[in-house]
Design a protein around this motif. Sequence first.
Motif, PDB file in Angstrom:
ATOM      1  N   ASP A 116       1.122   3.767  -9.182  1.00  0.00           N
ATOM      2  CA  ASP A 116       1.239   2.365  -8.768  1.00  0.00           C
ATOM      3  C   ASP A 116      -0.112   1.895  -8.236  1.00  0.00           C
ATOM      4  OD1 ASP A 116       1.027   3.217  -6.065  1.00  0.00           O
ATOM      5  OD2 ASP A 116       3.193   3.383  -5.865  1.00  0.00           O
ATOM      6  N   ALA A 117      -0.159   0.654  -7.774  1.00  0.00           N
ATOM      7  CA  ALA A 117      -1.432   0.048  -7.386  1.00  0.00           C
ATOM      8  C   ALA A 117      -1.861   0.398  -5.965  1.00  0.00           C
ATOM      9  CB  ALA A 117      -1.335  -1.477  -7.515  1.00  0.00           C
ATOM     10  N   GLU A 118      -0.989   0.975  -5.162  1.00  0.00           N
ATOM     11  CA  GLU A 118      -1.329   1.290  -3.768  1.00  0.00           C
ATOM     12  C   GLU A 118      -2.177   2.559  -3.709  1.00  0.00           C
ATOM     13  OE1 GLU A 118       0.965   2.217   0.447  1.00  0.00           O
ATOM     14  OE2 GLU A 118       2.014   1.154  -1.170  1.00  0.00           O
ATOM     15  N   ARG A 119      -3.309   2.495  -3.040  1.00  0.00           N
ATOM     16  CA  ARG A 119      -4.247   3.622  -3.048  1.00  0.00           C
ATOM     17  C   ARG A 119      -3.782   4.788  -2.173  1.00  0.00           C
ATOM     18  NH1 ARG A 119      -9.082   5.196  -4.655  1.00  0.00           N
ATOM     19  NH2 ARG A 119     -10.281   6.629  -3.359  1.00  0.00           N
ATOM     20  N   HIS A 120      -3.272   4.479  -0.999  1.00  0.00           N
ATOM     21  CA  HIS A 120      -2.900   5.556  -0.078  1.00  0.00           C
ATOM     22  C   HIS A 120      -1.649   6.280  -0.600  1.00  0.00           C
ATOM     23  CE1 HIS A 120      -3.260   7.539   3.828  1.00  0.00           C
ATOM     24  NE2 HIS A 120      -1.931   7.618   3.801  1.00  0.00           N
ATOM     25  N   ILE A 121      -1.736   7.580  -0.697  1.00  0.00           N
ATOM     26  CA  ILE A 121      -0.642   8.379  -1.275  1.00  0.00           C
ATOM     27  C   ILE A 121       0.362   8.750  -0.194  1.00  0.00           C
ATOM     28  CG2 ILE A 121      -0.049  10.507  -2.489  1.00  0.00           C
ATOM     29  CD1 ILE A 121      -1.593   8.392  -4.158  1.00  0.00           C
ATOM     30  N   THR A 122       1.624   8.419  -0.458  1.00  0.00           N
ATOM     31  CA  THR A 122       2.732   8.781   0.418  1.00  0.00           C
ATOM     32  C   THR A 122       3.865   9.357  -0.420  1.00  0.00           C
ATOM     33  OG1 THR A 122       3.676   6.556   0.240  1.00  0.00           O
ATOM     34  CG2 THR A 122       2.198   6.980   2.110  1.00  0.00           C
ATOM     35  N   TYR A 123       4.777  10.037   0.253  1.00  0.00           N
ATOM     36  CA  TYR A 123       5.946  10.570  -0.456  1.00  0.00           C
ATOM     37  C   TYR A 123       7.156   9.724  -0.101  1.00  0.00           C
ATOM     38  CZ  TYR A 123       9.537  13.719  -2.184  1.00  0.00           C
ATOM     39  OH  TYR A 123      10.605  14.257  -2.867  1.00  0.00           O
ATOM     40  N   GLU A 124       7.434   8.729  -0.946  1.00  0.00           N
ATOM     41  CA  GLU A 124       8.551   7.807  -0.747  1.00  0.00           C
ATOM     42  C   GLU A 124       9.293   7.636  -2.069  1.00  0.00           C
ATOM     43  OE1 GLU A 124       7.391   4.348   1.980  1.00  0.00           O
ATOM     44  OE2 GLU A 124       5.437   4.993   1.193  1.00  0.00           O
ATOM     45  N   PRO A 125      10.224   8.562  -2.367  1.00  0.00           N
ATOM     46  CA  PRO A 125      10.913   8.546  -3.672  1.00  0.00           C
ATOM     47  C   PRO A 125      11.619   7.239  -3.996  1.00  0.00           C
ATOM     48  CG  PRO A 125      11.317  10.605  -2.516  1.00  0.00           C
ATOM     49  CD  PRO A 125      10.626   9.708  -1.539  1.00  0.00           C
ATOM     50  N   GLU A 126      12.156   6.555  -2.999  1.00  0.00           N
ATOM     51  CA  GLU A 126      12.923   5.338  -3.271  1.00  0.00           C
ATOM     52  C   GLU A 126      12.027   4.164  -3.666  1.00  0.00           C
ATOM     53  OE1 GLU A 126      16.207   5.094  -3.423  1.00  0.00           O
ATOM     54  OE2 GLU A 126      16.320   7.247  -3.021  1.00  0.00           O
ATOM     55  N   THR A 127      10.887   4.034  -2.991  1.00  0.00           N
ATOM     56  CA  THR A 127      10.029   2.862  -3.211  1.00  0.00           C
ATOM     57  C   THR A 127       8.824   3.145  -4.098  1.00  0.00           C
ATOM     58  OG1 THR A 127       8.845   3.346  -1.147  1.00  0.00           O
ATOM     59  CG2 THR A 127      10.710   1.823  -1.019  1.00  0.00           C
ATOM     60  N   ARG A 128       8.432   4.427  -4.217  1.00  0.00           N
ATOM     61  CA  ARG A 128       7.275   4.782  -5.050  1.00  0.00           C
ATOM     62  C   ARG A 128       7.639   5.975  -5.945  1.00  0.00           C
ATOM     63  NH1 ARG A 128       1.902   5.365  -1.619  1.00  0.00           N
ATOM     64  NH2 ARG A 128       1.024   4.770  -3.645  1.00  0.00           N
ATOM     65  N   PRO A 129       8.595   5.789  -6.865  1.00  0.00           N
ATOM     66  CA  PRO A 129       9.125   6.930  -7.632  1.00  0.00           C
ATOM     67  C   PRO A 129       8.087   7.677  -8.451  1.00  0.00           C
ATOM     68  CG  PRO A 129       9.860   4.832  -8.567  1.00  0.00           C
ATOM     69  CD  PRO A 129       9.241   4.517  -7.250  1.00  0.00           C
ATOM     70  N   GLY A 130       7.186   6.964  -9.128  1.00  0.00           N
ATOM     71  CA  GLY A 130       6.192   7.643  -9.949  1.00  0.00           C
ATOM     72  C   GLY A 130       5.257   8.504  -9.135  1.00  0.00           C
TER      73      GLY A 130
END
Length: 348
Positions: free
Chosen positions: A244-258
């Motif tokens: 996705d376009a957000e640079r900071h990497i987080t582990y959020e399966p619901e909102t950032r699945p890829g």
Amino acid sequence: MSTVTASPEERTAELEARIRQAPEKFRVMTGDRPTGPLHLGHYFGTLHNRVRLQDLGVEVFVIIADYQVLTDRDVAERLAEHMEAMLLDYLAVGIDPARSTVFNHSAVPALNQLMLPFLSLVSVAELNRNPTVKDEIAHSRQSAVSGLMFTYPVHQAADILFCKGNLVPVGQDQLPHLEVTRTVARRFNERYGAVFPEPDALLSAAPLLLGTDGTKMSKSRGNSIALGATADETARLIRGAKTDAERHITYEPETRPGVASLVLLAALCLDRDPHAVAEEIGGGGAAALKRTVTDAVNSRMAPIRARRAEYAQDMGYVRSVLRAGNERADAVAAATLDEVRGVMGGVL
């Protein structure tokens, strides 16, 4: 007085404890359809667990379900090629033919003959409302749905019960199929005599890995990383994975699945917590994430690839593993069919 029924999760926890105490009391039945290359989703979802159960001392039967290829396909394309590739993958990940039986449907006629009495024990309405069958129909590749689609759960019942399997590793979505098997076993025993166990579901705790396009990783969607892929192929596929376009990497399966799926893949390969992996990458962005995933996958798969290449140099041995497994499964199925004939009065 009310009876409290254990949830599938509670039952699985109980079964895991019993397996550790007495693995010899369990016989696992599991397998795959040879419709394409096995991938990382299969490895972390099922293959790794099969090896774990085998190593604990559980007797494991693994079916290469060649007949079931036709369930949602008009023809069985490249079947021999896919079967041999599957055998290589099984051996490479650690399935031991000395402790586990690997076989294919078409080599065990007695197994398939159990379909006839089993089909007499379920109604058309019961098969028609099976949610897993409905989902399979919705995603079918056939121009028209064949009768095999409706009998699929009963064929699976024959797969499990021919060897009197009493433990089946499944995901939540497969519980309706296993309930058909339990129903078939119970009704057969009530009608003819006690022959079959009612197998338990061993729920998989494996998380869902998404494919490189952000949808479910699948052999048929061209979005998977095959176990047989080279290090360079793996790197190329991961570079093309959707983020996705957000640079900071987080582990959020619901909102950032890829992004989360890539983080999870790295964590599984590294045996680490996905939150910790994401935090470590932090502001490195998608490029750093993909480098981390590539290094982790290639490191984890290196010994598996090496064993696979070694087995591929001796396909005579690989084919002999299947021949021996077929002979073993055929003998078990024949004994079960004889027992079935006996309690049914010899009608088969």
